[in-house]
Design an enzyme around this catalytic site. Structure first.
Site, short mmCIF file in Angstrom:
data_model
loop_
_atom_site.label_atom_id
_atom_site.label_comp_id
_atom_site.label_asym_id
_atom_site.label_seq_id
_atom_site.Cartn_x
_atom_site.Cartn_y
_atom_site.Cartn_z
N GLY A 12 0.85 -1.19 0.00
CA GLY A 12 0.00 0.00 0.00
C GLY A 12 0.88 1.23 0.00
O GLY A 12 2.09 1.15 -0.26
N LYS A 36 0.33 -9.97 -0.20
CA LYS A 36 -0.38 -11.25 -0.25
C LYS A 36 -1.43 -11.34 -1.36
O LYS A 36 -1.85 -12.44 -1.68
CB LYS A 36 -1.01 -11.55 1.10
N GLY A 49 -11.67 10.09 -0.02
CA GLY A 49 -11.68 11.52 0.31
C GLY A 49 -10.41 12.25 -0.09
O GLY A 49 -10.45 13.27 -0.79
N ASP A 223 -2.83 -8.88 9.79
CA ASP A 223 -1.67 -9.78 9.87
C ASP A 223 -0.45 -9.11 10.49
O ASP A 223 0.30 -9.73 11.26
CB ASP A 223 -1.26 -10.28 8.46
N HIS A 244 -16.59 4.16 10.28
CA HIS A 244 -16.96 5.25 9.37
C HIS A 244 -18.48 5.39 9.40
O HIS A 244 -19.19 4.38 9.32
CB HIS A 244 -16.47 4.94 7.95
N ARG A 291 -15.63 11.93 13.23
CA ARG A 291 -16.27 10.69 12.86
C ARG A 291 -16.84 9.86 14.02
O ARG A 291 -17.88 9.24 13.91
CB ARG A 291 -15.17 9.85 12.21
N HIS A 352 -13.78 0.70 9.93
CA HIS A 352 -13.07 1.42 8.86
C HIS A 352 -11.56 1.51 9.07
O HIS A 352 -10.79 1.34 8.13
CB HIS A 352 -13.67 2.82 8.77
N GLU A 376 -1.12 2.03 8.39
CA GLU A 376 -2.24 1.75 9.31
C GLU A 376 -1.89 0.76 10.42
O GLU A 376 -2.48 0.81 11.50
CB GLU A 376 -3.46 1.25 8.51
N ARG A 387 -9.04 9.11 14.67
CA ARG A 387 -8.28 9.75 13.59
C ARG A 387 -9.10 10.84 12.91
O ARG A 387 -10.28 10.64 12.58
CB ARG A 387 -7.89 8.69 12.55
N LEU A 393 -3.53 8.57 5.01
CA LEU A 393 -2.60 8.52 3.87
C LEU A 393 -1.39 9.40 4.20
O LEU A 393 -0.24 9.05 3.90
CB LEU A 393 -3.29 9.00 2.60
P1 FAD Z 1 -2.71 -0.86 2.92
O1 FAD Z 1 -2.90 0.13 1.87
O2 FAD Z 1 -3.88 -1.58 3.42
O3 FAD Z 1 -1.64 -1.91 2.41
C1 FAD Z 1 -1.35 -3.07 3.17
C2 FAD Z 1 -0.64 -4.05 2.29
O4 FAD Z 1 -0.15 -5.14 3.08
C3 FAD Z 1 -1.49 -4.66 1.20
O5 FAD Z 1 -0.72 -4.71 0.03
C4 FAD Z 1 -1.75 -6.08 1.72
O6 FAD Z 1 -2.00 -7.02 0.72
C5 FAD Z 1 -0.43 -6.35 2.41
N1 FAD Z 1 -0.46 -7.41 3.43
C6 FAD Z 1 -1.28 -7.50 4.50
N2 FAD Z 1 -0.98 -8.61 5.20
C7 FAD Z 1 0.03 -9.22 4.54
C8 FAD Z 1 0.76 -10.43 4.75
N3 FAD Z 1 0.51 -11.25 5.78
N4 FAD Z 1 1.74 -10.76 3.87
C9 FAD Z 1 1.99 -9.97 2.81
N5 FAD Z 1 1.32 -8.83 2.54
C10 FAD Z 1 0.36 -8.47 3.42
N6 FAD Z 1 -7.37 7.50 4.47
C11 FAD Z 1 -7.13 8.79 4.16
O7 FAD Z 1 -6.19 9.41 4.66
N7 FAD Z 1 -7.93 9.40 3.24
C12 FAD Z 1 -8.98 8.79 2.64
O8 FAD Z 1 -9.65 9.37 1.81
C13 FAD Z 1 -9.26 7.44 2.99
N8 FAD Z 1 -10.31 6.79 2.45
C14 FAD Z 1 -10.49 5.46 2.73
C15 FAD Z 1 -11.52 4.77 2.10
C16 FAD Z 1 -11.66 3.41 2.30
C17 FAD Z 1 -12.78 2.66 1.62
C18 FAD Z 1 -10.76 2.73 3.16
C19 FAD Z 1 -10.89 1.25 3.38
C20 FAD Z 1 -9.76 3.43 3.81
C21 FAD Z 1 -9.61 4.79 3.60
N9 FAD Z 1 -8.60 5.51 4.23
C22 FAD Z 1 -8.39 6.82 3.91
C23 FAD Z 1 -7.63 4.83 5.08
C24 FAD Z 1 -6.37 4.59 4.26
O9 FAD Z 1 -6.73 4.21 2.96
C25 FAD Z 1 -5.49 3.51 4.85
O10 FAD Z 1 -5.35 3.69 6.22
C26 FAD Z 1 -4.12 3.53 4.20
O11 FAD Z 1 -4.27 3.41 2.80
C27 FAD Z 1 -3.28 2.40 4.74
O12 FAD Z 1 -2.15 2.27 3.95
P2 FAD Z 1 -1.11 1.12 4.31
O13 FAD Z 1 -0.05 1.18 3.28
O14 FAD Z 1 -0.74 1.20 5.72
O15 FAD Z 1 -1.97 -0.23 4.18
C1 SIN Z 2 -13.68 9.14 3.29
O1 SIN Z 2 -13.48 9.46 2.13
O2 SIN Z 2 -14.71 9.37 3.91
C2 SIN Z 2 -12.61 8.40 4.02
C3 SIN Z 2 -11.64 9.36 4.53
C4 SIN Z 2 -10.76 8.73 5.55
O3 SIN Z 2 -10.92 7.58 5.93
O4 SIN Z 2 -9.87 9.46 6.01
#
Ligand code: FAD
Ligand code: SIN
Length: 525
Positions: A12, A36, A49, A223, A244, A291, A352, A376, A387, A393
């Protein structure tokens, strides 16, 4: 066995940002990313957002972004962390644009900033209602040009390699442990092998699937938190699961489709089935309160009225502008026969975001040597008890950069990972399970417990019941884990049980209600 300089778990925004920066600045160092699902599957991909960042110094300031974050976090944020993140935001946001991520702007190139709950002004940069998809696209494209990044899709990290795995140290004191990489399941062949690394960066994202009813995709099974916990890292603030307020109701598909908070920022009202706005009676900020307050108010309304959902009313908004800003939301509603210019959109809260997780310091260091965490799965102190919208992000960008900066100046120590004595994974005598029903039923039960007993409003009786029920599932899963060859579903269920345990225990341990945590048996302070 594979060897690498940096093992990144997750593709991510957090994992890719770290990998990209390290690989770009140090072409001779090898970065291995395991993920994964397919390369892009992540919570990041679904972010709607946008990213909160102070870009308009006339109408906004760092002080205001800091203040809004602290207010949303309900007194539990680490102020130093908040200030650092907010101040670094504009620079890192520009860097992200430099890597090719696009954001909406007017004809003069001025970025079009949106507003969301808890923000005192417009400061959310976005790409329509698919900001995360655009960021993920840009980061993956950039990473694929860097020869020293190896990205392994369909590779599941099972466990972190620590002193636990060296027989001579298994019985010794479990202090000052280090991480030497991870055991990884190649999901196609089912084989498990160690990837040995000087440094491991946990970026495995969220936990939403523990609740079943969630905005998170199926990869969000906690995980990273579970692996770090098993390895002995400190985990904190797990009781602060953010719900959410506005997941689409009535579409049975999982994950629940999100109706972005930006829709309320654009002017939509939350109403009951008769079209009455109810938020003003709960909070002066009404639909744009943080929220936790909006979700709890909806939960209260639903319990009071006995209805299944509340509604977003967009009928008074400029429909053309709505479609331009939120094309995917508009399309999704249309596909269900909802015309936003005439009809209400039915919504309910859904799990969420995890505000807590693996404890890290300001350099992204966990309590295990050589293990870092960002995104996250990390608990940085930015979010406190709740949050602020679109700070996630941003947090991922900032902490990936903090880890990069720290490791850029850290010489790789003569660590155990340089030696060849990492034990191979031993699954001799394990049988292939033919009882998948045990896993699917276990998952159903787990999600039911979390949804019904550990939701938005908790109490001690339900939490204790949840603990008892979880113990039974835990026993079944451990039995399977000891006897059968591992597969993704088993590992995920085991991790989700671990995460649920942490949420329940840490909920029982918190005696005052704060932000997203509400126990009806606690005194409100
Ligand atoms: P992720 O993007 O979830 O990436 C995690 C990665 O780890 C994935 O590739 C997954 O496959 C991998 N992984 C997990 N477990 C394993 C394992 N055991 N082995 C190998 N790989 C593994 N936040 C904002 O700031 N603004 C927004 O507008 C917003 N909108 C959102 C809307 C939705 C619908 C959702 C669900 C979340 C939103 N969020 C938003 C929250 C934000 O998207 C996430 O908190 C953020 O993207 C997390 O990024 P990350 O890289 O930590 O994790
Ligand atoms: C949203 O677009 O409502 C999600 C924003 C966030 O999770 O920060």
């Amino acid at each position: 066995m594979q060897k690498t300089d940096y093992l990144v778990i997750g593709s991510g925004i957090a994992g890719l940002t770290f990998a990209l920066k390290m690989a770009q600045h140090f072409p001779k160092r090898k970065v291995t990313i395991v993920t994964k699902g397919d390369r892009e599957e992540s919570n990041t991909k679904y972010a709607q957002g946008g990213i909160a960042v102070v870009l308009d110094k006339q109408k906004d300031s760092f002080e205001r972004h800091v203040e809004d974050t602290l207010v949303a976090g309900d007194g539990l944020c680490d102020t130093k962390v908040v200030e650092m993140v907010v101040k670094k935001a504009p620079g890192l946001f520009c860097e992200l644009m430099g890597w090719g991520a696009r954001f909406d702007a007017d004809e003069s190139g001025e970025l079009n900033l949106g507003k969301e709950g808890g923000h005192s002004t417009k400061r959310v940069a976005h790409f329509k209602d698919s900001t995360g998809y655009e960021i993920e696209r840009a980061l993956l494209a950039y990473c694929s040009d860097l020869k020293n990044i190896e990205l392994l899709p369909e590779h599941f990290a099972v466990d972190l390699i620590t002193e636990h795995h060296f027989s001579e140290q298994r019985k010794g004191p479990k202090t000052n442990f280090s991480c030497y990489g991870a055991y990884v399941l190649e999901q196609g062949s089912g084989s498990i092998f160690p990837i040995v690394a000087s440094y491991t960066i946990m970026a495995a994202g969220g936990i939403g699937q523990v609740y079943g009813h969630t905005t998170n995709p199926i990869i969000a099974t906690g995980d990273g938190v579970a692996m770090a916990y098993r390895a002995g890292a400190r985990i904190q603030d797990m009781e602060f699961v953010q719900f959410h307020p506005t997941a689409l109701y009535g579409d049975e598909r999982s994950p629940a489709f999100l109706i972005s908070e930006a829709v309320r920022g654009f002017g939509a009202y939350l109403v009951d089935d008769r079209g009455h706005r109810f938020m003003p009676k709960y909070d002066a900020r009404a639909e744009l309160a943080p929220r936790d307050i909006v979700s709890r108010s909806i939960d209260f309304e639903l319990k009071r009225t006995g209805k299944k959902c509340v509604y977003l009313d967009c009928r008074h908004l400029d429909a053309q502008e709505f479609v331009t800003h939120f094309p995917n939301i508009h399309q999704k509603c249309l596909s269900l026969g909802i015309d936003i210019s005439k009809d209400f959109i039915p919504v309910v809260p859904a799990a969420h975001y995890l505000c807590g997780g693996i404890v890290v310091d300001m350099k992204g260091r966990t309590t295990l040597n050589n293990l870092f965490a960002c995104g996250e799965c990390a608990r940085t102190g930015l979010h406190g008890a709740n949050r602020l919208a679109s700070n996630s992000l941003l947090e991922a960008l900032v902490y990936a950069d903090q880890i990069f900066s720290h490791l850029s100046t850290t010489r790789s120590s003569e660590s155990r990972s340089k030696k060849n004595d990492i034990p191979l994974w031993d699954d001799q005598g394990m049988v292939i399970s033919k009882e998948n029903v045990l896993l699917s039923y276990g998952l159903e039960q787990l999600q039911g417990i979390m949804q019904n007993y550990v939701g938005i409003v908790r109490n001690n009786r339900r939490l204790k019941k949840a603990k008892q029920h979880l113990e039974l599932i835990h026993r079944d899963v451990e039995e399977l884990y000891q006897q059968t060859k591992l597969n993704t579903a088993l590992c995920e269920l085991r991790n989700m049980v671990g995460v649920a345990h942490l949420i329940i225990e840490q909920s029982l341990g918190r005696k005052t209600n704060k932000g997203g945590f509400y126990n009806a048996d606690n005194k409100q302070d």
